[in-house]
Design a protein around this motif. Structure first.
Motif, PDB file in Angstrom:
ATOM      1  N   HIS A   1      37.633  35.444  45.169  1.00  0.00           N
ATOM      2  CA  HIS A   1      36.686  36.567  45.232  1.00  0.00           C
ATOM      3  C   HIS A   1      37.357  37.925  44.992  1.00  0.00           C
ATOM      4  O   HIS A   1      36.675  38.919  44.790  1.00  0.00           O
ATOM      5  CB  HIS A   1      35.885  36.556  46.550  1.00  0.00           C
ATOM      6  N   ASP A   2      38.688  37.964  44.982  1.00  0.00           N
ATOM      7  CA  ASP A   2      39.417  39.207  44.701  1.00  0.00           C
ATOM      8  C   ASP A   2      39.942  39.263  43.261  1.00  0.00           C
ATOM      9  O   ASP A   2      40.617  40.227  42.898  1.00  0.00           O
ATOM     10  CB  ASP A   2      40.620  39.340  45.650  1.00  0.00           C
ATOM     11  N   ALA A   3      39.643  38.259  42.462  1.00  0.00           N
ATOM     12  CA  ALA A   3      40.230  38.171  41.114  1.00  0.00           C
ATOM     13  C   ALA A   3      39.892  39.387  40.257  1.00  0.00           C
ATOM     14  O   ALA A   3      40.776  39.944  39.598  1.00  0.00           O
ATOM     15  CB  ALA A   3      39.789  36.891  40.424  1.00  0.00           C
ATOM     16  N   ASP A   4      38.637  39.810  40.247  1.00  0.00           N
ATOM     17  CA  ASP A   4      38.261  40.971  39.423  1.00  0.00           C
ATOM     18  C   ASP A   4      38.937  42.244  39.915  1.00  0.00           C
ATOM     19  O   ASP A   4      39.464  43.027  39.120  1.00  0.00           O
ATOM     20  CB  ASP A   4      36.740  41.149  39.389  1.00  0.00           C
ATOM     21  N   ALA A   5      38.951  42.438  41.229  1.00  0.00           N
ATOM     22  CA  ALA A   5      39.606  43.631  41.795  1.00  0.00           C
ATOM     23  C   ALA A   5      41.113  43.583  41.532  1.00  0.00           C
ATOM     24  O   ALA A   5      41.733  44.625  41.261  1.00  0.00           O
ATOM     25  CB  ALA A   5      39.323  43.725  43.299  1.00  0.00           C
ATOM     26  N   ALA A   6      41.703  42.391  41.580  1.00  0.00           N
ATOM     27  CA  ALA A   6      43.133  42.259  41.295  1.00  0.00           C
ATOM     28  C   ALA A   6      43.416  42.624  39.844  1.00  0.00           C
ATOM     29  O   ALA A   6      44.398  43.308  39.539  1.00  0.00           O
ATOM     30  CB  ALA A   6      43.614  40.839  41.595  1.00  0.00           C
TER      31      ALA A   6
ATOM     32  N   ALA B   1      52.731  46.777  46.621  1.00  0.00           N
ATOM     33  CA  ALA B   1      52.236  48.067  47.133  1.00  0.00           C
ATOM     34  C   ALA B   1      50.877  48.392  46.529  1.00  0.00           C
ATOM     35  O   ALA B   1      49.974  48.860  47.233  1.00  0.00           O
ATOM     36  CB  ALA B   1      53.248  49.176  46.824  1.00  0.00           C
ATOM     37  N   GLY B   2      50.713  48.136  45.243  1.00  0.00           N
ATOM     38  CA  GLY B   2      49.427  48.395  44.592  1.00  0.00           C
ATOM     39  C   GLY B   2      48.319  47.531  45.158  1.00  0.00           C
ATOM     40  O   GLY B   2      47.199  48.012  45.406  1.00  0.00           O
ATOM     41  N   PHE B   3      48.596  46.267  45.375  1.00  0.00           N
ATOM     42  CA  PHE B   3      47.578  45.382  45.962  1.00  0.00           C
ATOM     43  C   PHE B   3      47.255  45.793  47.396  1.00  0.00           C
ATOM     44  O   PHE B   3      46.095  45.771  47.809  1.00  0.00           O
ATOM     45  CB  PHE B   3      48.043  43.922  45.921  1.00  0.00           C
ATOM     46  N   THR B   4      48.278  46.162  48.159  1.00  0.00           N
ATOM     47  CA  THR B   4      48.052  46.604  49.534  1.00  0.00           C
ATOM     48  C   THR B   4      47.172  47.853  49.552  1.00  0.00           C
ATOM     49  O   THR B   4      46.223  47.937  50.330  1.00  0.00           O
ATOM     50  CB  THR B   4      49.396  46.880  50.243  1.00  0.00           C
ATOM     51  N   GLN B   5      47.493  48.797  48.687  1.00  0.00           N
ATOM     52  CA  GLN B   5      46.698  50.033  48.612  1.00  0.00           C
ATOM     53  C   GLN B   5      45.245  49.738  48.244  1.00  0.00           C
ATOM     54  O   GLN B   5      44.330  50.386  48.722  1.00  0.00           O
ATOM     55  CB  GLN B   5      47.311  50.998  47.603  1.00  0.00           C
ATOM     56  N   ALA B   6      45.031  48.714  47.401  1.00  0.00           N
ATOM     57  CA  ALA B   6      43.675  48.344  46.989  1.00  0.00           C
ATOM     58  C   ALA B   6      42.992  47.434  48.015  1.00  0.00           C
ATOM     59  O   ALA B   6      41.824  47.076  47.832  1.00  0.00           O
ATOM     60  CB  ALA B   6      43.722  47.652  45.625  1.00  0.00           C
ATOM     61  N   GLY B   7      43.695  47.059  49.077  1.00  0.00           N
ATOM     62  CA  GLY B   7      43.110  46.208  50.109  1.00  0.00           C
ATOM     63  C   GLY B   7      42.961  44.756  49.683  1.00  0.00           C
ATOM     64  O   GLY B   7      42.094  44.045  50.194  1.00  0.00           O
ATOM     65  N   ILE B   8      43.817  44.316  48.777  1.00  0.00           N
ATOM     66  CA  ILE B   8      43.751  42.946  48.266  1.00  0.00           C
ATOM     67  C   ILE B   8      44.888  42.130  48.866  1.00  0.00           C
ATOM     68  O   ILE B   8      46.061  42.475  48.710  1.00  0.00           O
ATOM     69  CB  ILE B   8      43.852  42.927  46.730  1.00  0.00           C
ATOM     70  N   ALA B   9      44.519  41.047  49.550  1.00  0.00           N
ATOM     71  CA  ALA B   9      45.539  40.141  50.092  1.00  0.00           C
ATOM     72  C   ALA B   9      46.159  39.381  48.920  1.00  0.00           C
ATOM     73  O   ALA B   9      45.454  38.875  48.056  1.00  0.00           O
ATOM     74  CB  ALA B   9      44.910  39.170  51.081  1.00  0.00           C
TER      75      ALA B   9
END
Length: 183
Positions: free
Chosen positions: A152-157, A112-120
């Motif tokens: 490319h999503d590692a930092d955002a994750a 849910a947290g990743f979905t909310q942040a737009g991270i696949a």
């Protein structure tokens, strides 16, 4: 010797081939979510002889099959299992279920947290694999959760995990540059 008095199945240990002991044979036979009639007969034959119950339990715990072994032993009324073994295996099975339920809840929170942040994100192994392979997935022990994100999503994750209360482990080697541990 193996079941029926024949030679035990060999296994490689530290570069040498050594026969499986009886506890290993019991676990190899029992380590299936559903026992075929043939496997059930093999397991019954293995357990008909003298069993080193403490050794078997130690092997079952080490290999993560104590919950499955417990279920199979309960379903075998012709096999006499000492009460302390049944009690211990039952406690291990209940602890496994409890731990897995906590991990499943946490995986839902992470997704849910990743979905909310737009991270696949793609969950790997653990509860997801257990759902695919086991009739009773809660009996497959899991110790952690593994998720895969795009490079490319590692930092955002990492930021998302921090917002969810996780911290990156810096006290031990993380492994390859694509493997990061958070607690």
């Amino acid at each position: 010797t193996g079941p029926g008095g024949g030679p035990a199945h060999p296994v490689h240990r530290l570069g040498m081939i050594t026969p499986l002991d009886r506890a290993d044979l019991v676990l190899v036979t029992a380590a299936h979510p559903v026992l075929s009639p043939k496997r059930q007969a093999q397991l019954t034959a293995l357990l008909a002889d003298t069993v080193d119950w403490p050794g078997l339990m130690e092997h079952a715990q080490r290999h993560g099959v104590a919950p499955i072994l417990h279920g199979h032993l309960r379903a075998m009324p012709t096999v006499t299992v000492p009460r302390d073994v049944t009690d211990t295996l039952g406690a291990l099975a209940r602890a496994c279920v409890s731990s897995n339920l906590r991990l499943r809840h946490e995986l839902g929170r992470l997704l849910a947290g990743f979905t909310q942040a737009g991270i696949a994100v793609m969950p790997l192994k653990g509860p997801v694999l257990a759902d695919q392979l086991y009739l009773t997935p809660s009996l497959r022990p899991s110790r952690d959760l593994d998720v895969l994100v795009r490079a490319h999503d590692a930092d955002a994750a990492g930021d998302t995990l921090a917002a969810l209360g996780y911290a990156r482990r810096r006290d031990e080697e993380q492994g390859a540059d694509y493997h990061t541990i958070f607690t």
